[in-house]
Design a protein around this motif. Structure first.
Motif, PDB file in Angstrom:
ATOM      1  N   ASN A  28       0.787  -1.226   0.000  1.00  0.00           N
ATOM      2  CA  ASN A  28       0.000   0.000   0.000  1.00  0.00           C
ATOM      3  C   ASN A  28       0.821   1.279   0.000  1.00  0.00           C
ATOM      4  O   ASN A  28       0.291   2.346  -0.310  1.00  0.00           O
ATOM      5  CB  ASN A  28      -0.930   0.021   1.218  1.00  0.00           C
ATOM      6  CG  ASN A  28      -1.927  -1.113   1.175  1.00  0.00           C
ATOM      7  OD1 ASN A  28      -2.353  -1.520   0.105  1.00  0.00           O
ATOM      8  ND2 ASN A  28      -2.269  -1.638   2.338  1.00  0.00           N
ATOM      9  N   TYR A  29       2.100   1.203   0.371  1.00  0.00           N
ATOM     10  CA  TYR A  29       2.897   2.432   0.432  1.00  0.00           C
ATOM     11  C   TYR A  29       4.161   2.348  -0.417  1.00  0.00           C
ATOM     12  O   TYR A  29       4.353   3.135  -1.338  1.00  0.00           O
ATOM     13  CB  TYR A  29       3.256   2.769   1.886  1.00  0.00           C
ATOM     14  CG  TYR A  29       4.044   4.041   2.013  1.00  0.00           C
ATOM     15  CD1 TYR A  29       3.437   5.278   1.840  1.00  0.00           C
ATOM     16  CD2 TYR A  29       5.410   4.013   2.275  1.00  0.00           C
ATOM     17  CE1 TYR A  29       4.166   6.450   1.922  1.00  0.00           C
ATOM     18  CE2 TYR A  29       6.144   5.179   2.364  1.00  0.00           C
ATOM     19  CZ  TYR A  29       5.516   6.395   2.189  1.00  0.00           C
ATOM     20  OH  TYR A  29       6.238   7.552   2.256  1.00  0.00           O
ATOM     21  N   LEU A  30       5.043   1.394  -0.107  1.00  0.00           N
ATOM     22  CA  LEU A  30       6.354   1.356  -0.763  1.00  0.00           C
ATOM     23  C   LEU A  30       6.269   1.114  -2.267  1.00  0.00           C
ATOM     24  O   LEU A  30       6.885   1.832  -3.052  1.00  0.00           O
ATOM     25  CB  LEU A  30       7.242   0.293  -0.106  1.00  0.00           C
ATOM     26  CG  LEU A  30       7.634   0.532   1.347  1.00  0.00           C
ATOM     27  CD1 LEU A  30       8.403  -0.654   1.894  1.00  0.00           C
ATOM     28  CD2 LEU A  30       8.445   1.798   1.490  1.00  0.00           C
ATOM     29  N   PRO A  32       3.489   1.272  -4.488  1.00  0.00           N
ATOM     30  CA  PRO A  32       2.793   2.289  -5.285  1.00  0.00           C
ATOM     31  C   PRO A  32       3.543   3.624  -5.394  1.00  0.00           C
ATOM     32  O   PRO A  32       3.450   4.305  -6.408  1.00  0.00           O
ATOM     33  CB  PRO A  32       1.471   2.498  -4.542  1.00  0.00           C
ATOM     34  CG  PRO A  32       1.268   1.267  -3.760  1.00  0.00           C
ATOM     35  CD  PRO A  32       2.633   0.781  -3.406  1.00  0.00           C
ATOM     36  N   LYS A  33       4.296   3.997  -4.368  1.00  0.00           N
ATOM     37  CA  LYS A  33       5.054   5.255  -4.404  1.00  0.00           C
ATOM     38  C   LYS A  33       6.330   5.134  -5.222  1.00  0.00           C
ATOM     39  O   LYS A  33       7.034   6.118  -5.434  1.00  0.00           O
ATOM     40  CB  LYS A  33       5.417   5.700  -2.989  1.00  0.00           C
ATOM     41  CG  LYS A  33       4.242   6.058  -2.137  1.00  0.00           C
ATOM     42  CD  LYS A  33       4.025   7.521  -2.147  1.00  0.00           C
ATOM     43  CE  LYS A  33       2.929   7.846  -1.144  1.00  0.00           C
ATOM     44  NZ  LYS A  33       2.310   9.083  -1.396  1.00  0.00           N
ATOM     45  N   GLY A  34       6.683   3.914  -5.650  1.00  0.00           N
ATOM     46  CA  GLY A  34       7.902   3.722  -6.426  1.00  0.00           C
ATOM     47  C   GLY A  34       9.156   3.676  -5.567  1.00  0.00           C
ATOM     48  O   GLY A  34      10.267   3.802  -6.074  1.00  0.00           O
ATOM     49  N   ILE A  35       8.998   3.493  -4.273  1.00  0.00           N
ATOM     50  CA  ILE A  35      10.129   3.443  -3.356  1.00  0.00           C
ATOM     51  C   ILE A  35      10.774   2.061  -3.382  1.00  0.00           C
ATOM     52  O   ILE A  35      11.962   1.927  -3.160  1.00  0.00           O
ATOM     53  CB  ILE A  35       9.665   3.819  -1.932  1.00  0.00           C
ATOM     54  CG1 ILE A  35       9.151   5.261  -1.918  1.00  0.00           C
ATOM     55  CG2 ILE A  35      10.780   3.652  -0.920  1.00  0.00           C
ATOM     56  CD1 ILE A  35       8.465   5.662  -0.632  1.00  0.00           C
TER      57      ILE A  35
END
Length: 148
Positions: A28-30, A32-35
């Motif tokens: 949900n975070y890493l 999708p943000k491209g991190i």
């Protein structure tokens, strides 16, 4: 869930590190943000091949960071701030002021790689900041906060 970081993330890891995170944080975070990307077998093979090819470049970058750290060793900065008669600063001293003081001393350092033990300094006195020039090279810089 294993992921491969695409950028340096404070308190999590450095670029190209394979780390284990909770599935929700990864999905949900890493990702999708491209991190980060999912650490599949093929992604791990590609990462290993890329690291082999970049090994000599990384050695040069580390050598440059060590050279800069040697120049900065023993550096003492003075940062002026408006303060009351009791020694309390109006506002605070943070990484932006340290970065500006380093620029005046001839070192162009991004404020994002400067770490202060106390998040914001609100009193006059002597402090130290850690500058992370490379994942393996850190330098301590002493600075004094004085009244203007």
């Amino acid at each position: 869930m294993e992921v491969i970081l695409k950028t340096d993330v404070a308190k999590l890891g450095h670029k190209d590190d394979i780390i284990v995170v909770k599935p929700g944080y990864g999905r949900n975070y890493l990702i999708p943000k491209g991190i980060a990307i999912l650490a599949t077998e093929s992604a791990k093979k590609v990462l290993a091949e890329n690291q082999k090819q970049r090994a000599h470049k990384l050695a040069k970058i580390k050598a440059d960071a060590e050279e800069l750290a040697a120049k900065m060793e023993g550096l003492k900065l003075t940062i002026g701030a408006k303060a009351s008669s009791t020694g309390k600063i109006f506002g605070s001293v943070n990484t932006i002021q340290i970065s500006e003081a380093l620029a005046k001393a001839g070192f162009e350092i991004d404020r994002k790689i400067i770490l202060i033990k106390d998040e914001a300094i609100k009193d006059l006195g002597s402090y130290t900041a850690t500058i992370k020039l490379h994942r393996e090279v850190k330098v301590e810089v002493a600075f004094d906060v004085v009244a203007e």
